[in-house]
Design a protein around this motif. Structure first.
Motif, short mmCIF file in Angstrom:
data_model
loop_
_atom_site.label_atom_id
_atom_site.label_comp_id
_atom_site.label_asym_id
_atom_site.label_seq_id
_atom_site.Cartn_x
_atom_site.Cartn_y
_atom_site.Cartn_z
N LYS A 180 0.81 -1.16 -0.07
CA LYS A 180 -0.16 0.07 0.05
C LYS A 180 0.87 1.25 0.10
N ILE A 205 0.33 5.10 1.09
CA ILE A 205 -0.71 5.87 1.68
C ILE A 205 -0.19 7.29 2.17
N ARG A 206 -1.22 8.27 2.16
CA ARG A 206 -1.00 9.63 2.98
C ARG A 206 -2.09 9.80 3.75
N ARG A 255 -4.79 9.04 5.97
CA ARG A 255 -5.81 7.94 5.84
C ARG A 255 -6.03 7.60 4.68
N THR A 256 -5.49 8.33 3.59
CA THR A 256 -5.93 8.14 2.32
C THR A 256 -4.99 6.96 1.50
N VAL A 257 -5.56 6.39 1.02
CA VAL A 257 -4.83 4.85 0.16
C VAL A 257 -4.69 5.37 -1.13
N LEU A 258 -3.23 5.66 -1.64
CA LEU A 258 -3.13 6.38 -2.99
C LEU A 258 -3.19 5.11 -3.90
N GLU A 278 -2.51 0.39 -4.11
CA GLU A 278 -2.70 -0.88 -3.29
C GLU A 278 -2.87 -2.18 -3.89
N HIS A 296 -5.62 4.65 -6.82
CA HIS A 296 -6.66 5.36 -6.30
C HIS A 296 -6.92 6.67 -6.51
N VAL A 297 -5.50 7.11 -6.40
CA VAL A 297 -5.26 8.75 -6.72
C VAL A 297 -4.42 9.04 -8.09
N PRO A 308 -1.13 12.29 -7.23
CA PRO A 308 -0.93 12.81 -5.97
C PRO A 308 -0.16 13.91 -5.94
N ALA A 349 4.53 10.51 1.48
CA ALA A 349 3.81 9.44 1.61
C ALA A 349 4.42 8.35 2.30
#
Length: 128
Positions: A5, A7-8, A10-13, A15, A33-34, A37, A42
């Protein structure tokens, strides 16, 4: 392989997940997901392993980050298979520690262990 994963907060960028149409028979696939970014810190996680990355930005389909040791790395930034490796100068093979996104898109750099041939693979290369 343990899922990865990025992440930044609580946001999963991005995974590894089985909750995706490309997942077959419960096999995890790499899902972004992003798409773009913002610059900043991160965390890359795999099981108990954690690594802080300084995100530079997305070049072609690669997330460019600075690792704690100072080298720039590229992480594949499209859904499918995960791949990450250091960014090197094409002419010398040396690991790059500083470059702007514009410089990285110039064709003078590549992700180590990728293919760069003409228009194939974009500026930083492609994984076959």
């Amino acid at each position: 392989m343990q899922p990865i994963k990025i992440i930044r907060g609580r946001t999963v960028l991005a995974e590894h997940t089985t909750n995706h149409p490309a997942s077959h028979y419960g096999q995890p696939v790499w899902v972004v997901h992003v798409a773009s970014p913002r610059r900043g810190v991160a965390q890359w996680q795999q099981a108990e392993n954690k690594l802080n990355l300084q995100i530079i930005g997305v070049v072609d389909s690669w997330l460019v980050c600075k690792q704690p040791g100072g080298g720039l790395c590229g992480i594949i930034w499209s859904d499918g298979s995960y791949f990450a490796e250091m960014i090197i100068r094409r002419d010398t093979g040396q690991v790059v520690s500083r470059a702007t996104r514009k410089q990285l898109a110039s064709g003078k750099y590549m992700i180590r262990s990728t293919i760069c041939a003409g228009d194939f693979g974009g500026a930083l290369g492609s994984v076959l």
